[in-house]
Design a protein around this motif. Sequence first.
Motif, short mmCIF file in Angstrom:
data_model
loop_
_atom_site.label_atom_id
_atom_site.label_comp_id
_atom_site.label_asym_id
_atom_site.label_seq_id
_atom_site.Cartn_x
_atom_site.Cartn_y
_atom_site.Cartn_z
N GLU A 285 32.03 -7.40 -15.96
CA GLU A 285 30.64 -7.34 -15.87
C GLU A 285 30.35 -5.83 -14.87
OE1 GLU A 285 26.44 -9.43 -14.51
OE2 GLU A 285 28.51 -10.26 -13.83
N ARG A 286 29.46 -5.10 -15.40
CA ARG A 286 29.19 -3.81 -14.58
C ARG A 286 27.70 -4.18 -14.16
NH1 ARG A 286 29.10 0.64 -19.14
NH2 ARG A 286 27.88 1.77 -17.16
N ASN A 287 27.35 -4.24 -12.70
CA ASN A 287 26.16 -4.61 -12.13
C ASN A 287 26.00 -4.28 -10.67
OD1 ASN A 287 28.07 -6.15 -10.60
ND2 ASN A 287 27.14 -8.19 -10.76
N ILE A 288 27.06 -3.28 -10.44
CA ILE A 288 26.92 -2.48 -8.86
C ILE A 288 26.26 -1.18 -9.24
CG2 ILE A 288 27.83 -1.84 -7.05
CD1 ILE A 288 30.24 -3.95 -7.66
N HIS A 289 24.89 -0.85 -8.67
CA HIS A 289 24.21 0.47 -8.97
C HIS A 289 24.74 1.53 -7.94
CE1 HIS A 289 20.32 2.40 -8.61
NE2 HIS A 289 20.46 2.23 -9.90
N LEU A 290 24.97 2.59 -8.87
CA LEU A 290 25.69 3.80 -8.08
C LEU A 290 24.64 4.87 -7.74
CD1 LEU A 290 28.84 4.13 -10.65
CD2 LEU A 290 28.51 3.07 -8.31
N GLY A 291 23.35 4.58 -7.78
CA GLY A 291 22.48 5.66 -7.65
C GLY A 291 21.42 4.95 -6.71
N VAL A 292 20.27 5.59 -6.50
CA VAL A 292 19.05 5.17 -5.85
C VAL A 292 17.85 5.47 -6.83
CG1 VAL A 292 17.38 5.87 -3.89
CG2 VAL A 292 19.57 5.89 -3.57
N ASP A 293 17.08 4.23 -6.76
CA ASP A 293 16.13 4.32 -7.93
C ASP A 293 14.83 4.24 -6.99
OD1 ASP A 293 17.39 3.74 -10.32
OD2 ASP A 293 17.26 1.56 -9.82
N HIS B 171 0.84 -1.22 0.15
CA HIS B 171 0.03 -0.12 0.17
C HIS B 171 0.75 1.29 -0.09
CE1 HIS B 171 -3.49 -2.63 0.72
NE2 HIS B 171 -2.72 -3.09 1.53
N ALA B 172 1.73 1.27 -0.79
CA ALA B 172 2.78 2.28 -0.76
C ALA B 172 2.60 3.19 -2.08
CB ALA B 172 4.14 1.75 -0.99
N LEU B 173 3.32 4.05 -2.35
CA LEU B 173 3.22 5.20 -3.60
C LEU B 173 4.75 5.06 -4.09
CD1 LEU B 173 1.51 8.30 -2.19
CD2 LEU B 173 0.50 6.83 -3.43
N VAL B 174 5.78 4.58 -3.51
CA VAL B 174 7.08 4.33 -3.85
C VAL B 174 7.84 3.55 -3.32
CG1 VAL B 174 9.15 5.73 -4.16
CG2 VAL B 174 6.95 7.04 -4.40
N ALA B 175 8.39 2.75 -4.13
CA ALA B 175 9.49 1.87 -3.80
C ALA B 175 10.66 2.25 -4.22
CB ALA B 175 9.29 0.21 -4.26
N TYR B 176 12.07 1.82 -3.40
CA TYR B 176 13.07 2.33 -3.80
C TYR B 176 14.02 1.22 -3.74
CZ TYR B 176 14.83 2.91 1.27
OH TYR B 176 14.92 2.64 2.44
N GLY B 177 15.21 1.26 -4.65
CA GLY B 177 16.27 0.38 -4.72
C GLY B 177 17.77 1.16 -4.44
N GLY B 178 18.36 0.48 -3.80
CA GLY B 178 19.40 1.26 -3.16
C GLY B 178 21.01 1.29 -3.86
N TYR B 179 21.64 2.27 -3.30
CA TYR B 179 23.02 2.43 -3.51
C TYR B 179 23.71 1.43 -3.21
CZ TYR B 179 27.56 5.00 -2.93
OH TYR B 179 28.58 5.43 -2.86
N LEU B 180 24.84 1.06 -4.22
CA LEU B 180 25.60 0.03 -4.13
C LEU B 180 25.21 -1.43 -4.15
CD1 LEU B 180 28.64 1.30 -1.87
CD2 LEU B 180 28.08 1.49 -4.48
N GLU B 181 23.89 -1.66 -4.60
CA GLU B 181 23.32 -2.89 -4.99
C GLU B 181 23.99 -3.51 -5.95
OE1 GLU B 181 18.82 -2.40 -3.20
OE2 GLU B 181 19.04 -2.38 -5.21
N VAL B 182 24.27 -4.88 -5.71
CA VAL B 182 24.54 -5.60 -7.03
C VAL B 182 23.24 -6.23 -7.57
CG1 VAL B 182 25.67 -7.84 -7.75
CG2 VAL B 182 26.53 -6.45 -6.04
N ARG B 183 23.10 -5.93 -8.97
CA ARG B 183 21.89 -6.25 -9.77
C ARG B 183 22.25 -7.11 -10.96
NH1 ARG B 183 18.84 -0.69 -9.58
NH2 ARG B 183 18.59 -0.46 -7.23
N ASN B 184 21.56 -8.05 -11.21
CA ASN B 184 21.56 -8.88 -12.25
C ASN B 184 20.83 -8.78 -13.39
OD1 ASN B 184 23.65 -10.95 -10.98
ND2 ASN B 184 21.83 -11.93 -10.04
N ILE B 185 19.94 -7.54 -13.44
CA ILE B 185 19.12 -7.13 -14.37
C ILE B 185 20.04 -6.67 -15.64
CG2 ILE B 185 18.89 -4.63 -13.48
CD1 ILE B 185 15.98 -5.07 -14.37
N TYR B 186 21.17 -6.17 -15.39
CA TYR B 186 22.10 -5.31 -16.37
C TYR B 186 22.61 -6.53 -17.41
CZ TYR B 186 21.41 -1.77 -13.28
OH TYR B 186 20.79 -0.90 -12.45
N LYS B 187 22.73 -7.74 -17.24
CA LYS B 187 23.16 -8.84 -17.76
C LYS B 187 22.61 -8.69 -19.37
CE LYS B 187 24.18 -11.97 -14.17
NZ LYS B 187 25.54 -12.59 -14.29
#
Length: 174
Positions: free
Chosen positions: A39-47, A11-27
């Motif tokens: 491989e570049r997969n470490i996120h440098l911002g906040v989503d 029941h939220a309006l926003v979700a966020y993804g964090g700084y320096l998370e390792v993400r496989n979505i970029y593969k």
Amino acid sequence: MFVNNHIKKHHALVAYGGYLEVRNIYKGSSHFNSQAEEERNIHLGVDLWCGDETPILTPLDGVVHSFKNNTNYGDYGPTIILTHNISGVAFYTLYGHLSLASINKLKVGKEFKKGEQIATLGDTSVNGDYPPHLHFQIIKDIQDYNGDYPGVCSENDLGFYKGNCPDPSLLLKL
């Protein structure tokens, strides 16, 4: 989609993804991964995941440094970079995954005041094929980039990027 279901379930309006998370979505994108580099997969911002056309406000007074429509698969799509100066210290904030309308009439040098709307979020068709969200990043040294800056890095480059791109939640109070 996972993010939309997560927002609805909580029941939220926003979700966020964090700084320096390792993400496989970029593969799936050659923009982030080629055989010539690690491989570049470490996120440098906040989503911040929320609906397209959501207004985007600047957390600080700023001036448009540059903007661009980054059209690689999995890239930012329309992007704005602002320059900020606090007590003589200059730095930059990057806003990615915006609507095309956000950059259509924008000019380098345009000033924005803290809390002023600078853009709206784009939909999947213009923001790198992702669900609507804002990629927000702080950059100390923009180097020679204009309208773009890496938002994902490899483990080998993490030391440099962690020093050049501090945790953006410091400005967002997450």
